[in-house]
Design a protein around this motif. Structure first.
Motif, PDB file in Angstrom:
ATOM      1  N   LEU A  92      29.731 -27.456  46.503  1.00  0.00           N
ATOM      2  CA  LEU A  92      30.308 -26.175  46.928  1.00  0.00           C
ATOM      3  C   LEU A  92      30.097 -25.110  45.852  1.00  0.00           C
ATOM      4  CD1 LEU A  92      33.649 -27.432  48.549  1.00  0.00           C
ATOM      5  CD2 LEU A  92      31.864 -26.125  49.734  1.00  0.00           C
TER       6      LEU A  92
ATOM      7  N   GLU B 278      38.267 -21.747  44.677  1.00  0.00           N
ATOM      8  CA  GLU B 278      37.948 -21.731  46.109  1.00  0.00           C
ATOM      9  C   GLU B 278      37.519 -23.119  46.589  1.00  0.00           C
ATOM     10  OE1 GLU B 278      35.544 -18.398  48.100  1.00  0.00           O
ATOM     11  OE2 GLU B 278      35.458 -17.944  45.947  1.00  0.00           O
ATOM     12  N   ALA B 279      36.715 -23.782  45.749  1.00  0.00           N
ATOM     13  CA  ALA B 279      36.236 -25.123  46.119  1.00  0.00           C
ATOM     14  C   ALA B 279      37.415 -26.079  46.272  1.00  0.00           C
ATOM     15  CB  ALA B 279      35.259 -25.636  45.067  1.00  0.00           C
TER      16      ALA B 279
ATOM     17  N   LYS C 265      40.449 -25.292  47.056  1.00  0.00           N
ATOM     18  CA  LYS C 265      41.157 -24.918  48.288  1.00  0.00           C
ATOM     19  C   LYS C 265      40.456 -25.497  49.503  1.00  0.00           C
ATOM     20  CE  LYS C 265      43.116 -20.395  47.710  1.00  0.00           C
ATOM     21  NZ  LYS C 265      42.713 -19.010  47.999  1.00  0.00           N
ATOM     22  N   THR C 266      39.117 -25.364  49.509  1.00  0.00           N
ATOM     23  CA  THR C 266      38.329 -25.859  50.638  1.00  0.00           C
ATOM     24  C   THR C 266      38.560 -27.358  50.849  1.00  0.00           C
ATOM     25  OG1 THR C 266      36.638 -24.267  50.009  1.00  0.00           O
ATOM     26  CG2 THR C 266      35.972 -25.949  51.600  1.00  0.00           C
TER      27      THR C 266
ATOM     28  N   THR D 279      41.431 -32.605  52.867  1.00  0.00           N
ATOM     29  CA  THR D 279      40.300 -33.156  53.639  1.00  0.00           C
ATOM     30  C   THR D 279      40.223 -34.669  53.491  1.00  0.00           C
ATOM     31  OG1 THR D 279      38.798 -32.817  51.766  1.00  0.00           O
ATOM     32  CG2 THR D 279      38.856 -31.078  53.454  1.00  0.00           C
TER      33      THR D 279
ATOM     34  N   ILE E  76      31.018 -31.627  55.320  1.00  0.00           N
ATOM     35  CA  ILE E  76      30.781 -30.399  54.539  1.00  0.00           C
ATOM     36  C   ILE E  76      29.432 -30.488  53.831  1.00  0.00           C
ATOM     37  CG2 ILE E  76      31.521 -29.066  52.495  1.00  0.00           C
ATOM     38  CD1 ILE E  76      34.435 -29.752  53.287  1.00  0.00           C
TER      39      ILE E  76
ATOM     40  N   LYS F 292      26.586 -28.040  55.389  1.00  0.00           N
ATOM     41  CA  LYS F 292      26.342 -26.862  54.538  1.00  0.00           C
ATOM     42  C   LYS F 292      25.125 -27.022  53.640  1.00  0.00           C
ATOM     43  CE  LYS F 292      31.125 -25.274  53.972  1.00  0.00           C
ATOM     44  NZ  LYS F 292      31.536 -23.921  54.222  1.00  0.00           N
TER      45      LYS F 292
END
Ligand code: DGT
Ligand code: MG
Ligand code: MG
Ligand code: MG
Ligand code: MG
Length: 281
Positions: free
Chosen positions: A165, A175-176, A178-179, A183, A191, A195
């Motif tokens: 990421l 951010e990574a 959070k993503t 999960t 992912i 991606k």
């Protein structure tokens, strides 16, 4: 040595002999390796050179200590398993742990330049802590090994996705994080695949499974040896003749020490290598 008036101090020493007839695991772990990895620019999340250096040091430790049955390494840690019949240093915990830690550290430093030819070591130098734990049954020992390998899998799946990421997706670590919050494994696989076209299954085995170090004898065909092992575990303790014990020792000393990246959670690995957990040392 002659008695002196000072000799009474010896009585302050405490005994720390580990429980007999148990599998002894000595686990070492790099001290402050988060910082150490940054200092030497280890690749994220896995640095092949660093992991191979750990493996080389572990191999050297096993070569110097034939009482070690098997070792398992991941990240900055290594677990060394002494056979339950091992009587090295009268099973004194401090002697076993300190010998493993210092032998490992010495080889880690000695072999550094082979794995990092362009980056000389400078203080603060790498160091490792260590601890010994006794496991009374083969099941406990195997569960310990499984625990470390599951840890390797969970961390590597997370780290591989996390760094993809950042490195490929261009987002920042916050951010990574959070993503990835909340999960499951399937989400992380998805992912990476959707991606970044990364198929996690194709990642290097060393990263996914960690490293197993053991003495390699001839493999046994699956399903042919179980009876022997079961009979073996009933006969306790096993009395070997002196010559038989000597021969086994010689054979063990001669066996090549290999580093492989295999599943040690399922039965297959152990079934095909019955000598690893056999009652015979
Ligand atoms: P400690 O053990 O309490 O003294 O502290 P650390 O910092 O050694 O933490 P630990 O042992 O829980 O975690 C291992 C650290 O080593 C972790 O931050 C990641 C780093 N590390 C291990 N292998 C690699 C690698 O191949 N690449 C990178 N970039 N870092 C690694
Ligand atoms: Mg630690
Ligand atoms: Mg550490
Ligand atoms: Mg660690
Ligand atoms: Mg001495």
């Amino acid at each position: 040595m002659a008695n002196s008036k000072f000799e009474y101090v010896k009585q302050f020493e405490q005994t720390d002999n580990l429980l007999p007839n148990t599998w002894v695991v000595v686990r070492i772990d790099g001290r402050g390796f988060t910082k150490f990895a940054t200092k030497y620019g280890f690749e994220k999340p896995n640095d092949k050179r660093a992991l191979e250096l750990m493996n080389a040091a572990a191999r050297a430790v096993m070569a110097e200590l034939p009482d070690i049955t098997i070792a398992y390494g991941v990240s900055d840690e290594y677990s060394f398993v002494f056979h339950k019949t091992c009587s090295l240093f009268e099973r004194r915990a401090s002697k076993l742990v300190s010998t493993i830690v210092s032998t490992f550290t010495a080889y880690y430093v000695h072999l550094w330049s082979i794995h990092f030819p362009d980056t000389p070591l400078s203080p603060p130098l790498p160091s490792f802590d260590g601890r010994a734990v006794c496991y009374p049954t083969v099941q406990n020992l195997r569960d310990y090994m499984s625990w470390r390998q599951v840890d390797c899998h969970i961390n590597n799946l997370y780290n591989t996705t996390f760094w993809a990421l950042i490195q490929l997706g261009g987002i920042d670590p916050t951010e990574a994080e959070k993503t990835l919050k909340g999960t499951y494994a399937a989400d992380k696989n998805e992912i990476m695949f959707s991606k970044f076209a990364i198929n996690y299954n194709n990642e290097p085995e060393m990263y996914k499974k960690g490293s197993v170090v053991f003495r390699d004898y001839e493999l046994v065909e699956p399903g042919t040896h179980n009876a022997t092992i079961e009979a073996d575990s009933l006969a306790e303790p096993v009395q070997q003749s002196k010559t038989q014990a000597e021969n086994d020792k010689k054979r063990r000393a001669k066996a090549p020490i290999v580093v492989q990246h295999l599943d040690i959670i399922k039965d297959d690995f152990w079934d095909r290598r019955p000598w690893l957990l056999s009652n015979k040392p």
